[in-house]
Design an enzyme around this catalytic site. Structure first.
Site, PDB file in Angstrom:
ATOM      1  N   HIS A  25      -6.229   3.025   0.478  1.00  0.00           N
ATOM      2  CA  HIS A  25      -7.411   2.308   0.979  1.00  0.00           C
ATOM      3  C   HIS A  25      -8.424   3.213   1.685  1.00  0.00           C
ATOM      4  O   HIS A  25      -9.018   2.836   2.699  1.00  0.00           O
ATOM      5  CB  HIS A  25      -6.986   1.179   1.906  1.00  0.00           C
ATOM      6  CG  HIS A  25      -6.163   0.104   1.251  1.00  0.00           C
ATOM      7  ND1 HIS A  25      -6.359  -0.278  -0.060  1.00  0.00           N
ATOM      8  CD2 HIS A  25      -5.135  -0.657   1.725  1.00  0.00           C
ATOM      9  CE1 HIS A  25      -5.499  -1.249  -0.361  1.00  0.00           C
ATOM     10  NE2 HIS A  25      -4.752  -1.485   0.692  1.00  0.00           N
ATOM     11  N   HIS A  80      -9.020  -7.809   1.482  1.00  0.00           N
ATOM     12  CA  HIS A  80      -7.562  -7.793   1.631  1.00  0.00           C
ATOM     13  C   HIS A  80      -7.067  -8.997   2.426  1.00  0.00           C
ATOM     14  O   HIS A  80      -6.205  -8.862   3.297  1.00  0.00           O
ATOM     15  CB  HIS A  80      -7.132  -6.485   2.294  1.00  0.00           C
ATOM     16  CG  HIS A  80      -5.757  -6.023   1.932  1.00  0.00           C
ATOM     17  ND1 HIS A  80      -4.636  -6.745   2.231  1.00  0.00           N
ATOM     18  CD2 HIS A  80      -5.339  -4.902   1.292  1.00  0.00           C
ATOM     19  CE1 HIS A  80      -3.567  -6.084   1.798  1.00  0.00           C
ATOM     20  NE2 HIS A  80      -3.970  -4.963   1.222  1.00  0.00           N
ATOM     21  N   ASP A 104       3.855  -6.083  -5.859  1.00  0.00           N
ATOM     22  CA  ASP A 104       2.773  -5.269  -5.299  1.00  0.00           C
ATOM     23  C   ASP A 104       2.224  -4.453  -6.463  1.00  0.00           C
ATOM     24  O   ASP A 104       2.350  -3.225  -6.502  1.00  0.00           O
ATOM     25  CB  ASP A 104       3.265  -4.374  -4.170  1.00  0.00           C
ATOM     26  CG  ASP A 104       2.118  -3.712  -3.403  1.00  0.00           C
ATOM     27  OD1 ASP A 104       0.950  -4.052  -3.685  1.00  0.00           O
ATOM     28  OD2 ASP A 104       2.395  -2.854  -2.538  1.00  0.00           O
ATOM     29  N   GLU A 111      -6.178  -9.126  -4.703  1.00  0.00           N
ATOM     30  CA  GLU A 111      -7.220  -8.134  -4.473  1.00  0.00           C
ATOM     31  C   GLU A 111      -7.863  -7.708  -5.796  1.00  0.00           C
ATOM     32  O   GLU A 111      -7.233  -7.036  -6.608  1.00  0.00           O
ATOM     33  CB  GLU A 111      -6.625  -6.917  -3.768  1.00  0.00           C
ATOM     34  CG  GLU A 111      -5.843  -7.247  -2.512  1.00  0.00           C
ATOM     35  CD  GLU A 111      -4.845  -6.168  -2.162  1.00  0.00           C
ATOM     36  OE1 GLU A 111      -5.243  -4.991  -2.028  1.00  0.00           O
ATOM     37  OE2 GLU A 111      -3.639  -6.488  -2.051  1.00  0.00           O
TER      38      GLU A 111
END
Length: 345
Positions: free
Chosen positions: A106, A176, A246, A310
């Site tokens: 990020h 997020h 994820d 996301e």
């Protein structure tokens, strides 16, 4: 429709943080100048009662002290980049590592989630958050001018990300937010549909091992709506690698704004549709979420209490030009929309 501005607190560095409250119809959103963070998002349940459907904190200190990027705008490049480095016109550019020694997550320590944005009302129920990211932050070349407009419309929160640079660089902005459409408890009873017949497999380091793999016949098949937690503990190496979901999902269909996900709260009947112009969406089941009691209302957050959806370019794409041309150049504007649309099931 309305916009209200109120003080929210001050960072450790002495920067003032404001919150903007947007209202439209039955929806209400509260967004902070700290990280352009969605702190509160009210949507009506089947009963008509408003439900806060996102996780967050009651103070600036909560956002400074806890990880997880709750509700934040993340960049300069969302998700993970291996190396850490990126390829710019054939040249390898080193990046800052902030998740172990071999990855950036990020945008690194200078990522946008902990920056205080400039803000101004730009519509009847819209606020634009702006930030200048200097060349070299996180290791990225080029100075980036970013504008993120949050507009609350009837039935939807619309996010528009616009950016321009003065040298070739990478930009991948996403929100997020951690969604729990019940307002609390486990999110594993939510039902999820994804418009993706392929996903991006990862290693134990969460770095992609290939661009895509079919979801058919695997726990990653959400092409027919199913319980989010139905297969999360299946005997599948991909799930074991990261402790649940994820993963990036490769969206099907034509380019342009299209529906990427549909999430249904099992107790409230709240329906969230995520619409995007991006090619991928990261499904994250809050596998690593652990906070102290600084959550809203003194709540302690735990794994699988929420889900993130996301919208994004694919993780580690800056090291894989063959996955698509996403290099942002001075003559090329970054301009993408994501919409969170709400209804009652």
């Amino acid at each position: 429709m309305a916009v209200l501005k109120e003080p929210f607190g001050r960072t450790r560095n002495g920067e003032d943080v404001d919150k903007y409250i947007l209202r439209s119809g039955e929806l209400e959103a509260e967004v902070l100048t700290f990280g352009a963070t969605i702190r509160r998002l009210l949507a009506p349940a089947r009963s008509g009662e408003p439900v806060d459907v996102v996780l967050g904190y009651d103070s600036v200190r909560g956002y400074e002290d806890n990880g997880g990027y709750l509700g934040a705008l993340v960049g300069r490049y969302a998700n993970r980049i291996a190396g850490p480095c990126c390829v710019v016109d054939g040249e390898t550019v080193p990046l800052e590592a902030n998740e172990g020694a071999s990855k950036q997550l990020h945008g690194g320590s200078a990522g946008f989630s902990h920056r205080v944005f400039r803000a101004e009302q730009t519509g009847e129920s819209a606020v634009t958050f702006s930030l200048t990211s200097q060349a070299g932050e996180g290791g990225f070349p080029g100075t980036l001018e970013l504008h993120a407009t949050y507009e609350l419309c009837p039935g939807a929160l619309k996010l528009r990300y616009e950016a321009q640079c003065d040298a070739p660089t990478y930009c991948n902005i996403t929100n997020h937010s951690y969604f729990n459409l019940n307002g609390g408890g486990s999110a594993m009873g939510h039902r999820l549909w994804l418009g993706a017949s392929r996903y991006t497999p990862v290693g134990t380091d969460s770095i992609p091992i290939s661009m895509s793999r079919p979801v058919a016949g695997s726990p990653f098949d959400f092409t027919a709506e199913k319980l989010l937690g139905r297969d999360i503990d299946a005997d599948d190496q991909q799930l074991k690698n990261v402790g649940g979901y994820d993963h990036n999902f490769v969206l099907d269909g034509a380019q342009g704004l299209r529906r990427a996900a549909r999430l249904v709260g099992d107790k409230t009947g709240i329906v969230l549709e995520v619409w995007t112009e991006k090619p991928g969406i990261q499904l994250y089941t809050a596998n690593m979420l652990r906070t102290d009691s600084s959550g809203k209302g003194g709540e302690t957050y735990r794994p699988r209490q929420a889900v993130c959806l996301e919208t994004q370019f694919f993780p580690n794409s800056p090291n894989h030009p063959e996955w698509g041309d996403i290099l942002l150049r001075p003559n090329r504007k970054y301009d993408y929309i994501t919409e969170f649309r709400f209804s009652r099931g």
